[in-house]
Design a protein around this motif. Structure first.
Motif, PDB file in Angstrom:
ATOM      1  N   LYS A   1      -7.915  44.721 -48.433  1.00 25.92           N
ATOM      2  CA  LYS A   1      -7.147  43.869 -47.532  1.00 25.92           C
ATOM      3  C   LYS A   1      -7.413  44.240 -46.078  1.00 25.92           C
ATOM      4  O   LYS A   1      -7.633  43.363 -45.225  1.00 25.92           O
ATOM      5  CB  LYS A   1      -5.653  43.996 -47.837  1.00 25.92           C
ATOM      6  N   ALA A   2      -7.438  45.530 -45.769  1.00 28.88           N
ATOM      7  CA  ALA A   2      -7.650  45.962 -44.390  1.00 28.88           C
ATOM      8  C   ALA A   2      -9.037  45.568 -43.892  1.00 28.88           C
ATOM      9  O   ALA A   2      -9.191  45.040 -42.782  1.00 28.88           O
ATOM     10  CB  ALA A   2      -7.447  47.469 -44.290  1.00 28.88           C
ATOM     11  N   LEU A   3     -10.059  45.811 -44.694  1.00 27.10           N
ATOM     12  CA  LEU A   3     -11.416  45.436 -44.294  1.00 27.10           C
ATOM     13  C   LEU A   3     -11.575  43.927 -44.182  1.00 27.10           C
ATOM     14  O   LEU A   3     -12.256  43.419 -43.281  1.00 27.10           O
ATOM     15  CB  LEU A   3     -12.426  46.001 -45.292  1.00 27.10           C
ATOM     16  N   SER A   4     -10.928  43.194 -45.086  1.00 26.38           N
ATOM     17  CA  SER A   4     -11.012  41.724 -45.048  1.00 26.38           C
ATOM     18  C   SER A   4     -10.398  41.170 -43.770  1.00 26.38           C
ATOM     19  O   SER A   4     -10.908  40.211 -43.187  1.00 26.38           O
ATOM     20  CB  SER A   4     -10.316  41.131 -46.268  1.00 26.38           C
ATOM     21  N   GLU A   5      -9.286  41.776 -43.335  1.00 23.32           N
ATOM     22  CA  GLU A   5      -8.625  41.283 -42.123  1.00 23.32           C
ATOM     23  C   GLU A   5      -9.490  41.516 -40.888  1.00 23.32           C
ATOM     24  O   GLU A   5      -9.620  40.647 -40.027  1.00 23.32           O
ATOM     25  CB  GLU A   5      -7.264  41.950 -41.958  1.00 23.32           C
ATOM     26  N   VAL A   6     -10.100  42.693 -40.807  1.00 23.06           N
ATOM     27  CA  VAL A   6     -11.002  42.951 -39.688  1.00 23.06           C
ATOM     28  C   VAL A   6     -12.191  41.995 -39.741  1.00 23.06           C
ATOM     29  O   VAL A   6     -12.567  41.383 -38.740  1.00 23.06           O
ATOM     30  CB  VAL A   6     -11.485  44.417 -39.710  1.00 23.06           C
ATOM     31  N   ASN A   7     -12.769  41.850 -40.913  1.00 24.47           N
ATOM     32  CA  ASN A   7     -13.924  40.974 -41.076  1.00 24.47           C
ATOM     33  C   ASN A   7     -13.581  39.533 -40.695  1.00 24.47           C
ATOM     34  O   ASN A   7     -14.365  38.851 -40.017  1.00 24.47           O
ATOM     35  CB  ASN A   7     -14.403  41.030 -42.525  1.00 24.47           C
ATOM     36  N   SER A   8     -12.401  39.078 -41.093  1.00 24.84           N
ATOM     37  CA  SER A   8     -11.980  37.709 -40.767  1.00 24.84           C
ATOM     38  C   SER A   8     -11.795  37.530 -39.272  1.00 24.84           C
ATOM     39  O   SER A   8     -12.157  36.491 -38.708  1.00 24.84           O
ATOM     40  CB  SER A   8     -10.685  37.368 -41.503  1.00 24.84           C
ATOM     41  N   PHE A   9     -11.214  38.549 -38.625  1.00 31.35           N
ATOM     42  CA  PHE A   9     -11.033  38.443 -37.174  1.00 31.35           C
ATOM     43  C   PHE A   9     -12.383  38.345 -36.480  1.00 31.35           C
ATOM     44  O   PHE A   9     -12.599  37.506 -35.600  1.00 31.35           O
ATOM     45  CB  PHE A   9     -10.250  39.639 -36.645  1.00 31.35           C
ATOM     46  N   PHE A  10     -13.318  39.197 -36.858  1.00 28.30           N
ATOM     47  CA  PHE A  10     -14.641  39.179 -36.233  1.00 28.30           C
ATOM     48  C   PHE A  10     -15.359  37.859 -36.495  1.00 28.30           C
ATOM     49  O   PHE A  10     -16.129  37.389 -35.658  1.00 28.30           O
ATOM     50  CB  PHE A  10     -15.485  40.326 -36.758  1.00 28.30           C
ATOM     51  N   LYS A  11     -15.116  37.259 -37.643  1.00 24.94           N
ATOM     52  CA  LYS A  11     -15.815  36.025 -38.005  1.00 24.94           C
ATOM     53  C   LYS A  11     -15.170  34.791 -37.385  1.00 24.94           C
ATOM     54  O   LYS A  11     -15.862  33.869 -36.942  1.00 24.94           O
ATOM     55  CB  LYS A  11     -15.840  35.884 -39.524  1.00 24.94           C
ATOM     56  N   GLN A  12     -13.842  34.758 -37.330  1.00 26.02           N
ATOM     57  CA  GLN A  12     -13.132  33.538 -36.949  1.00 26.02           C
ATOM     58  C   GLN A  12     -12.472  33.611 -35.579  1.00 26.02           C
ATOM     59  O   GLN A  12     -12.223  32.570 -34.967  1.00 26.02           O
ATOM     60  CB  GLN A  12     -12.060  33.213 -37.993  1.00 26.02           C
TER      61      GLN A  12
END
Length: 677
Positions: free
Chosen positions: A198-209
């Protein structure tokens, strides 16, 4: 919008226990960066630098310009046939991996003295979604400019060892951080617990979107908006009082479409003074401060960027007794700035925080001759954190990767060398300037990622603006930070550097960088006109497209040797190596606009070990090339023959003629010239 920490929440880097999610938080926790480092915090790197570079016990620099990175033994030691690439003592974490050429050979990461590796994958798979921990496209990727990067944290408590099997590839960097003794870290699991996922996904989503948006929570901030109109030679200030911190600085410039806009951005400056100091902690030309130059180049990274309308900074900037932001116009016309500052009262102990510094410079005092080719990036004393740099390269000639003395390297060959707290040998020793900025192989392609970017593509023959931000991999120091980039090309080549460096420093620390006079910051570039043949008569080798290759390595992006720059058009060539026991045929295409009957010439590079090649155009043999010459290096225009051409796409085939030996010589084709009959 996704947010990851509150305006007042901060990791003081002193916890005895750290969850894996705490490490993930550091990928974008900008406020945490401003906290001064505790004793025992460190950051360093293992890499494939040329180990002929040494400093002996007497402090002498031995082979300091050695540059066969990745070709000499590029490991610590061998264990049987395997190579130990990195070895660290914990508690700590790998926070960045990079390679220019990862291959299929296995790389194993062992942590905490375990007999089985926690990761056992082909090195190329470290940069793909090969395991759940690497399935995050904004943290694990290859840039548009050929660099492979992985920013997923890998934790360990006692130790970490990275071992590579034969065939793993070439070139590597492993950045790691070390925590104070006694810190206990949650064990890394490549399958990922739900909370880690969940933590990595949230960072990844922020960087992507959401890249370019504020990483801070909205509550608790006050916005100060000002319109600052500056007449020529005028200076104005925006003042914040009390104890607080700037979290967002955004600036819009009216009339930014002016033809001389790059000049405006370089001749308008920003400086910031903290706590009533007489000395500026920040000074820079305005455009450079926001991480790209010359001119307005749209890009978005985590801490800095330029959008269509705004320049933004999300560095966290604490102050105890007020802040003064000073804008000065040394441009010949009025400059109108719309400024937005988001800031908050600081409730944490101000003693925990450093002051933000950012300074622009060009050539500082040169180092002693035995330190060549080191170029001063930053030398600062005190306690703080190094955050990265924006480097602008002026390199109008281009440059080959040939080996030799000053002026015989491509500009990006230089390694970064970071000495921390008086180290006798740098704990960060890189493999190439472009490698430091996260790409590879001299590739000038634009790219933008959270922690690095390249904001113009001038084919390596002009300006090259690049950024590297150290966020999770920031470099803490207790006494000093001395950072250098190797610069092989001298200014008169001309290859000229301008940099702005970013760091935190304790109050009272030594920042000896001063403001730069106008004559040294605008119009300093030494002009150079590249030799080029008439484009209506020739097709450059670098403008052809290779469509098939049954031989060895081929490229249209190779620079000729610098000695031939007066006779090689555009300084680039089509380069192709035949290979023993292969068919050895290369096919390339190019467009020709006009039908007709033509006599065709080839401009080629010849050497004393040149080979023989046959050339065919549209399946008709034009002629043969004998590239052997009594001279070690020369160019020659060779008559190939005549042919009827129809306008459109043309097909060129090159075949090796004769026996191909173990070490074959390549064909180096500069251009084809068409003379209409």
């Amino acid at each position: 919008m996704i947010t990851f920490f509150t305006a007042c929440g901060v990791d003081h880097h002193q916890e005895k226990e750290l969850a894996y999610t705490d490490l993930v938080d550091r990928l974008m926790n900008m406020k945490s960066l401003a906290v001064l480092p505790k004793k025992g915090e460190k950051s360093a790197m293992w890499s494939s630098y040329d180990r002929d570079s040494k400093i002996d016990r007497a402090g002498n620099y031995i082979d300091w310009a050695a540059n066969i990175d990745g070709l000499r033994p590029q490991y610590i030691r061998k264990e049987g046939e395997n190579e130990v690439l990195a070895e660290m003592q914990g508690p700590g974490a790998i926070v960045r991996m990079w390679s220019a050429s990862p291959k299929k050979g296995k790389v194993k990461i062992y942590i905490d003295d375990q007999e089985q590796p926690v990761i056992d994958e082909s090195f190329i798979d470290y940069f793909k979604p090969s395991i759940p921990a690497f399935d995050f496209s904004e943290l694990v990727y290859e840039t548009n400019a050929k660099g492979f990067n992985n920013y997923v944290p890998i934790t360990y408590n006692k130790s970490c060892k990275i071992v590579a099997e034969p065939g793993w590839g070439q070139y590597y960097q492993f950045n790691y951080i070390t925590f104070p003794e006694g810190t206990k870290l949650e064990v890394f699991n490549p399958e990922l617990a739900d909370s880690h996922q969940k933590a990595l996904s949230e960072v990844n989503s922020f960087f992507k979107q959401n890249m370019g948006e504020s990483p801070y929570a909205e509550e608790g901030f006050k916005t100060t908006s000002k319109t600052v109109s500056l007449k020529p030679a005028e200076k104005k200030s925006v003042v914040l009082e009390g104890t607080g911190a700037i979290a967002e600085l955004r600036i819009k410039i009216q009339h930014k479409t002016a033809k001389n806009f790059p000049e405006l951005l370089r001749k308008t400056s920003i400086s910031i003074k903290w706590d009533g100091s007489e000395e500026s902690a920040v000074w820079s030309p305005l455009g450079d401060f926001f991480g790209t130059s010359p001119g307005w180049n749209e890009y978005q990274t985590l801490p800095m960027g330029m959008t269509k309308d705004w320049m933004y900074s999300y560095w966290y900037m604490p102050f105890e007794k007020g802040a003064e932001l000073i804008f000065e116009n040394e441009f010949q016309e009025p400059v109108n700035l719309q400024i937005e500052i988001k800031h908050e009262k600081l409730t944490d102990n101000i003693e925990n925080y450093g002051r933000f510094h950012a300074k622009w410079h060009r050539d500082l005092k040169p180092l002693p001759k035995e330190r060549w080719p080191d170029w001063r990036l930053l030398e600062t004393e005190g306690r703080g954190r190094f955050l990265g740099t924006h480097l602008l390269v002026w390199n109008p000639k281009g440059g080959s990767c040939s080996l030799g003395g000053p002026g015989y390297y491509w500009w990006g060959e230089g390694d970064e060398k970071f000495f921390v707290d008086g180290e006798t040998f740098p704990s960060t020793f890189g493999t190439g300037t472009e490698d430091y900025f996260g790409y590879a192989w001299c590739d000038p392609s634009e790219f933008e990622r959270a922690f690095h970017s390249q904001t113009q593509d001038n084919d390596n023959m002009g300006y090259q603006p690049v950024n590297r931000w150290h966020i999770i991999d920031n470099i803490p120091f207790q006494q000093s930070f001395h950072g250098y980039l190797e610069k092989y090309f001298p200014n008169e080549w001309p290859t000229q550097y301008a940099a702005i460096v970013y760091w935190y420093l304790e109050p009272g620390g030594e920042d000896n960088l001063e403001e730069v006079a106008m004559n040294d910051r605008y119009g300093y570039e030494i002009p150079f006109e590249v030799f080029r043949k008439d484009s209506t008569r020739v097709v450059e080798g670098e403008n052809m497209k290779i469509v098939s290759n049954s031989g060895g390595w081929g490229t249209t992006e190779n620079f000729a040797n610098e000695k031939l720059y007066n006779t090689v058009s555009g300084h680039k060539i089509l380069l192709w190596f035949p290979q023993k026991d292969k068919e050895n045929s290369l096919q390339a295409q190019f467009a020709w606009p006009q039908s007709g009957h033509y006599t065709i010439y080839a401009n080629v590079v010849k050497t004393d070990k040149g080979g023989n090649f046959d050339l065919f155009l549209n399946q008709k043999k034009l002629g043969s090339l004998d590239l052997k010459s009594r001279d070690t290096l020369t160019t020659k225009k060779v008559l190939l023959g005549t042919i009827n051409l129809k306008a459109g796409i043309q097909n060129l085939k090159i075949e090796a003629n004769g026996e191909v030996v173990d070490h074959p010589q390549p064909i180096k084709l500069d251009y084809l010239e068409f003379e209409k009959k």
